[in-house]
Write a protein that holds these residues in place. Structure first.
Motif, PDB file in Angstrom:
ATOM      1  N   UNK A  82       0.826  -1.205   0.000  1.00 41.71           N
ATOM      2  CA  UNK A  82       0.000   0.000   0.000  1.00 41.71           C
ATOM      3  C   UNK A  82       0.859   1.253   0.000  1.00 41.71           C
ATOM      4  N   UNK A  83       2.036   1.175   0.604  1.00 41.89           N
ATOM      5  CA  UNK A  83       2.910   2.337   0.668  1.00 41.89           C
ATOM      6  C   UNK A  83       3.899   2.458  -0.472  1.00 41.89           C
ATOM      7  N   UNK A  84       3.836   1.551  -1.441  1.00 41.19           N
ATOM      8  CA  UNK A  84       4.805   1.571  -2.534  1.00 41.19           C
ATOM      9  C   UNK A  84       4.743   2.886  -3.301  1.00 41.19           C
ATOM     10  N   UNK A  85       5.889   3.539  -3.416  1.00 39.86           N
ATOM     11  CA  UNK A  85       5.973   4.797  -4.144  1.00 39.86           C
ATOM     12  C   UNK A  85       6.344   4.522  -5.598  1.00 39.86           C
ATOM     13  N   UNK A  86       6.096   5.470  -6.497  1.00 37.16           N
ATOM     14  CA  UNK A  86       6.404   5.248  -7.919  1.00 37.16           C
ATOM     15  C   UNK A  86       7.876   4.917  -8.135  1.00 37.16           C
ATOM     16  N   UNK A  87       8.124   3.893  -8.953  1.00 33.45           N
ATOM     17  CA  UNK A  87       9.492   3.455  -9.189  1.00 33.45           C
ATOM     18  C   UNK A  87       9.606   2.888 -10.592  1.00 33.45           C
ATOM     19  N   UNK A  88      10.720   3.196 -11.257  1.00 32.76           N
ATOM     20  CA  UNK A  88      10.973   2.649 -12.591  1.00 32.76           C
ATOM     21  C   UNK A  88      11.665   1.302 -12.497  1.00 32.76           C
ATOM     22  N   UNK A  89      11.308   0.413 -13.409  1.00 35.03           N
ATOM     23  CA  UNK A  89      12.081  -0.826 -13.494  1.00 35.03           C
ATOM     24  C   UNK A  89      13.216  -0.649 -14.501  1.00 35.03           C
ATOM     25  N   UNK A  90      14.267  -1.478 -14.374  1.00 33.94           N
ATOM     26  CA  UNK A  90      14.390  -2.612 -13.462  1.00 33.94           C
ATOM     27  C   UNK A  90      14.652  -2.204 -12.014  1.00 33.94           C
ATOM     28  N   UNK A  91      14.131  -3.022 -11.092  1.00 32.97           N
ATOM     29  CA  UNK A  91      14.411  -2.872  -9.666  1.00 32.97           C
ATOM     30  C   UNK A  91      14.915  -4.234  -9.179  1.00 32.97           C
ATOM     31  N   UNK A  92      16.178  -4.486  -9.375  1.00 34.54           N
ATOM     32  CA  UNK A  92      16.745  -5.775  -9.003  1.00 34.54           C
ATOM     33  C   UNK A  92      17.058  -5.816  -7.519  1.00 34.54           C
ATOM     34  N   UNK A  93      17.165  -7.019  -7.004  1.00 36.81           N
ATOM     35  CA  UNK A  93      17.545  -7.175  -5.600  1.00 36.81           C
ATOM     36  C   UNK A  93      18.917  -6.570  -5.344  1.00 36.81           C
ATOM     37  N   UNK A  94      19.824  -6.711  -6.305  1.00 33.18           N
ATOM     38  CA  UNK A  94      21.171  -6.150  -6.153  1.00 33.18           C
ATOM     39  C   UNK A  94      21.119  -4.630  -6.102  1.00 33.18           C
ATOM     40  N   UNK A  95      20.264  -4.019  -6.912  1.00 32.01           N
ATOM     41  CA  UNK A  95      20.176  -2.560  -6.915  1.00 32.01           C
ATOM     42  C   UNK A  95      19.605  -2.046  -5.598  1.00 32.01           C
ATOM     43  N   UNK A  96      18.581  -2.742  -5.107  1.00 28.69           N
ATOM     44  CA  UNK A  96      17.996  -2.332  -3.828  1.00 28.69           C
ATOM     45  C   UNK A  96      19.034  -2.446  -2.723  1.00 28.69           C
ATOM     46  N   UNK A  97      19.790  -3.539  -2.721  1.00 27.72           N
ATOM     47  CA  UNK A  97      20.808  -3.725  -1.683  1.00 27.72           C
ATOM     48  C   UNK A  97      21.888  -2.662  -1.783  1.00 27.72           C
ATOM     49  N   UNK A  98      22.320  -2.362  -3.013  1.00 26.39           N
ATOM     50  CA  UNK A  98      23.366  -1.348  -3.194  1.00 26.39           C
ATOM     51  C   UNK A  98      22.871   0.028  -2.806  1.00 26.39           C
ATOM     52  N   UNK A  99      21.548   0.247  -2.942  1.00 27.61           N
ATOM     53  CA  UNK A  99      20.982   1.556  -2.617  1.00 27.61           C
ATOM     54  C   UNK A  99      20.635   1.671  -1.150  1.00 27.61           C
ATOM     55  N   UNK A 100      20.811   0.539  -0.418  1.00 31.07           N
ATOM     56  CA  UNK A 100      20.470   0.506   1.016  1.00 31.07           C
ATOM     57  C   UNK A 100      19.030   0.946   1.230  1.00 31.07           C
ATOM     58  N   UNK A 101      18.157   0.460   0.346  1.00 34.04           N
ATOM     59  CA  UNK A 101      16.751   0.838   0.468  1.00 34.04           C
ATOM     60  C   UNK A 101      15.913  -0.401   0.728  1.00 34.04           C
ATOM     61  N   UNK A 102      14.875  -0.232   1.489  1.00 27.75           N
ATOM     62  CA  UNK A 102      13.893  -1.289   1.676  1.00 27.75           C
ATOM     63  C   UNK A 102      12.873  -1.197   0.545  1.00 27.75           C
TER      64      UNK A 102
END
Length: 939
Positions: free
Chosen positions: A553-573
């Motif tokens: 429900x709280x997901x904010x607008x985001x462009x793909x790709x959104x890989x697990x590696x990118x999220x980890x590198x960005x230190x984002x949940x």
């Protein structure tokens, strides 16, 4: 901007403001919606959404006017001998499931089909695709997105190995040259057009080229307009490729290192298009204009070529797309800021549907039906009992198969093919002959629902919950802020219920968040690291996996790709992944929005085994059906500014009806003279497939030999204005997309004895009219009418029409029997109840002025006189035809302000009368009106 239906009452207090996404075009604008205690809905642009930064076009601004329950389908219906009758959900679902199961068991899985829509949310699309391809075992699921962007998909796959759009909206602000091809962006994607306009104001050196057979509102901002002959795009861009090779504009290093197929592609282009003079002749444009465009493209490194339906909707649509991409590959202008080919999609979730395999020739997660390892990947992930092994029937072929009896059951969800498909009368025949027709819709009466055996009530915008993906690959949430009306249910839930009743496991989703989670996990499955079974694709949103309902429900607008590696590198949940911004300054907002967005193809590694892009030879070919002596004109179809698709939503809005109220036939004045039709009168367009009737206009944008008709009007809003019945059913051999931009037609006068219109607070039936259009007003319904037989007693006819049979009724009327003119008004308790105006000529009093009388509680004496005179008695009372729908500013008001104030720019007009100050969609018209007014003043 309201819905006051008491059925909207909710026992729970809705949130003050809900952030959601607009349900119209593929721009994907953020919307903030709020609901008052009385059910009134107010909408505004979301300033934190990186697609629109708080701006909305007039359609988005009027969303609150479209959420009322008038005409809504609120309960399941099932056809009996007495017609459609209300039944329980259990009965309707059992009928649908048992009917599908019986046909599959008797005739095989390919005897059933789903026809779905870019109006669906990604979660709905995912479940429908999983059901058909993984459980029924057939790929007979196609979508109305086939009609608008499947050529772009096919072109992307041929060039890149995957359906990839390598451009973001922020690149439009970075480009030094934007080429708009087959896109009336000012009307069809207004927010993107306003971003381009603001960029041009900030950087006047940036240039805009428009390539379109018509001179549209978009051309008012252009530095160069190429009005090429319809269907000649491949000649134009093949000629550009040849020009680039001769001008040392080719990036040889890029071509050598990252592409294949160069020599064959250039050779194919040179066969017919090496000589610019020959290209100019075929395209029917001036050679100087052609060469100016070629030089601009060759000399400008940061170039975006944005294309839409004018390219896609063609029997050569895929070749057109690849001819454009070839020019970008040749110059290395791809995967870089401010450069690349850009497919602008027409529907809010056309791209989301593509992500989950919504087309009949695709699998979910950008995987291919014709590849065994791709099929194995999907079936293994789903643990499904079957997997489709060959492409299903594309839209046009599907309805031919239904008519032939090969497909015996079809479930149509959130679309209206009896209006929107080409050769639309064939669709009527197909559905009439079909053994089982299931229709899911929000409206009780559509041209398609008339053929339903089972009619299922769906949730609409504001009621349903899930995600959509915009033209720039940005995933945004559509959130519910209204209670479900009646017994309406989410499409995904109905699909799951039918699947379960058919005996299938795997459809026990806890909610849309669970479907989204399965979808994103599939995009990452066998798509990471050194997995020996890896099937690499750029589409990967697995970094968003694992969200619960609250996080979703709280997901904010985001462009793909959104890989697990990118999220980890960005230190984002996952729930925090966002490109959203809050700044008010455009440049700062653009920078913030795009700072972390992954730029695809920046590494120039494409989704083919060798990592190289493919040049695709595109030998030019003319449309299959040429104009001839019997059908000498070429019909082009498209959208108008303030309406959407088949008007099931926008047709409810008085604001949106105020700009263009009727279907029309736009034709060059010399062609009108030649074929005996007159401006303001009615004419009949006919092709080999069908016919329609609409009002003639000279919009100033048509070349000789061509006509334009909008797509929106249908049998719910007009007597005979379905242009789909006229359009030829020829399709692109690769994409299956129909030829909406070129149908040979003829035109003739539609003679009538009288023209007229009615404004009435109560619904009236146009039974005696040979032609009619129904238009929603703020306090009334308007009917535009025409009749073949003269009315002997117009007073008796009008009184009967309004139910004013009491001889003592307050009835005002005027009749010029010799001239055939009749005017009347019915007044109840000193308030106007209805009025009617009749004439043997199409010139009739201003509807805009009369509409204002319905806002009055007491009809003034001066207005009673005006009603009989057929014109207002007070100067300035008539604002003229509406130009700015947002503020209700008419042409007369604008002309007066321009003359009296000596206004010379749209900004000055906005400062004076507000017009153009909200969504900006009307700015091109204001600019044109300033020019026309100054010319008139000089004369």
């Amino acid at each position: 901007m309201l819905s006051s239906d008491p059925a909207r009452a909710s026992s729970s207090t809705p949130p003050a403001v809900t952030s959601t996404t607009c349900p119209y075009c593929g721009v994907g604008c953020g919307v903030q919606a709020s609901v008052a205690s009385d059910g009134k809905v107010t909408v505004a642009g979301d300033p934190a959404h990186p697609s629109n930064f708080g701006r909305l076009c007039v359609k988005g601004s009027a969303l609150g006017e479209t959420v009322g329950l008038e005409g809504r389908l609120l309960h399941p219906l099932q056809r009996t001998e007495d017609g459609l009758q209300r039944v329980s959900w259990d009965t309707a679902l059992d009928t649908a499931a048992s009917g599908l199961r019986r046909i599959i068991d008797t005739h095989g899985p390919d005897a059933v089909a789903l026809y779905v829509s870019g109006q669906l949310l990604t979660e709905d699309y995912y479940v429908a695709n999983k059901l058909m391809k993984g459980y029924v075992g057939s790929a007979n699921i196609d979508t109305n997105s086939r009609l608008c962007m499947s050529s772009a998909v096919a072109g992307h796959k041929r060039a890149f190995g995957e359906d990839l759009v390598p451009v973001s909206y922020a690149d439009l602000e970075r480009a030094d040259l934007i080429v708009l091809v087959g896109s009336n962006t000012a009307w069809c994607h207004p927010i993107l057009f306003q971003r381009i306009a603001r960029m041009r104001e900030a950087r006047p050196s940036a240039r805009l080229v428009v390539i379109d057979p018509r001179r549209t509102a978009t051309c008012e901002l252009a530095d160069l307009h190429l009005p090429i002959k319809a269907g000649t795009d491949v000649w134009l861009f093949n000629g550009l490729l040849s020009y680039l090779t001769r001008s040392d504009a080719v990036d040889a290093a890029f071509v050598g290192a990252h592409t294949s197929g160069w020599d064959a592609t250039v050779a194919a282009a040179d066969v017919d298009c090496a000589d610019p003079a020959e290209v100019a002749r075929v395209c029917e444009i001036d050679l100087d204009v052609l060469l100016q465009f070629y030089r601009m493209f060759a000399d400008t490194d940061r170039t975006i070529t944005a294309f839409s339906q004018g390219v896609n909707q063609s029997s050569a649509g895929t070749d057109k797309v690849n001819a454009i991409i070839n020019c970008h590959l040749a110059t290395g202008r791809i995967g870089r800021p401010g450069a690349g080919p850009f497919s602008i999609t027409g529907q809010p979730n056309a791209m989301g549907g593509r992500e989950v395999g919504g087309l009949a020739n695709m699998l979910a997660a950008h995987l291919d039906l014709d590849k065994a390892d791709h099929r194995d990947l999907v079936q293994t992930f789903w643990s499904s009992p079957a997997i489709a092994s060959r492409p299903g029937l594309k839209a046009v072929d599907l309805f031919h198969a239904i008519e032939a009896g090969t497909v015996k059951a079809v479930w149509i969800i959130a679309t209206n093919p009896v209006v929107s498909l080409p050769d639309a009368d064939q669709v009527k025949r197909a559905l009439a002959a079909c053994e089982l027709v299931i229709v899911s819709d929000i409206m009780a009466q559509t041209d398609t629902s008339a053929f339903a055996d089972v009619l299922l009530p769906a949730l609409g915008w504001g009621e349903k919950d899930g995600t959509v993906t915009s033209s720039e690959r940005r995933i945004s949430r559509q959130r519910a802020f209204l209670p479900a009306p009646g017994e309406a249910r989410a499409d995904w839930q109905v699909l799951c219920d039918v699947a379960t009743r058919m005996g299938y496991d795997g459809f026990d989703f806890a909610g849309p968040h669970a479907i989204f989670d399965e979808h994103v996990r599939l995009t990452g499955y066998r798509n990471e690291g050194d997995d020996p079974q890896r099937v690499r694709r750029v589409l990967d949103v697995s970094g968003l996996r694992g969200m619960d309902a609250a996080q979703f429900d709280g997901l904010a607008p985001v462009q793909w790709p959104v890989t697990a590696a990118w999220v980890a590198a960005s230190s984002r949940k996952p729930e925090g992944v966002s490109d959203a911004v809050s700044g008010a300054v455009l440049d700062a907002a653009v920078a913030a929005a795009s700072a972390d967005a992954p730029r695809i193809l920046a590494d120039h590694v494409f989704s083919f085994p060798d990592g190289r892009a493919r040049f695709v030879p595109t030998p030019p070919r003319a449309p299959r059906h040429a104009v001839d002596d019997d059908f000498p004109l070429s019909l082009n179809t498209g959208r108008v500014r303030d309406q959407w698709h088949t008007m099931t939503r926008t047709g409810k809005s008085a604001t949106l009806a105020s700009h263009i109220a009727e279907a029309f036939i736009d034709i060059h004045p010399q062609d009108a003279l030649r074929y005996g039709v007159r401006e303001g009168g009615l004419a009949r367009i006919e092709s080999r497939w069908g016919a329609m009737v609409a009002r003639v206009q000279h919009g100033g944008g048509m070349t000789r030999g061509s006509v334009f008709v909008p797509i929106h009007w249908n049998d719910q809003f007009a007597s005979d204005a379905r242009v789909g019945a006229v359009v030829n059913p020829v399709v692109d051999p690769v994409s299956g997309e129909p030829e909406f931009k070129h149908t040979p037609v003829r035109i003739e006068d539609f003679p009538v004895a009288w023209y007229g219109f009615v404004l009435s607070r109560q619904a009236v039936a146009p039974d005696s009219a040979a032609h009619w259009t129904r238009i929603q007003g703020k306090q009334f319904t308007r009917l535009e009418l025409a009749g073949r037989t003269a009315l002997d007693d117009p007073r008796a006819w009008a009184r009967a029409l309004f139910g004013a049979t009491d001889p003592d009724a307050d009835w005002l009327d005027y009749r010029d029997q010799a001239g055939g003119v009749y005017r009347a008004a019915y007044v109840v308790d000193d308030r106007i109840e209805a009025c009617v105006f009749l004439s043997p000529r199409p010139s009739l009093p201003s509807r805009a002025w009369l509409a204002t009388l319905f806002d009055q509680d007491v009809l003034a004496d001066i207005d009673r006189i005006g009603l009989l005179a057929g014109q207002p008695m007070i100067a300035g009372a008539d604002v003229g035809p509406i130009v700015c729908s947002c503020f209700g500013v008419g042409r007369t008001t604008l002309r007066n302000a321009i003359v009296e104030g000596g206004l010379t720019t749209p900004a000055q007009v906005t400062a004076c009368v507000k017009a153009g100050g909200n969504c900006g969609s009307c700015v091109p018209e204001i600019k044109k009106l300033i020019h026309e007014t100054r010319i008139d003043a000089a004369a």
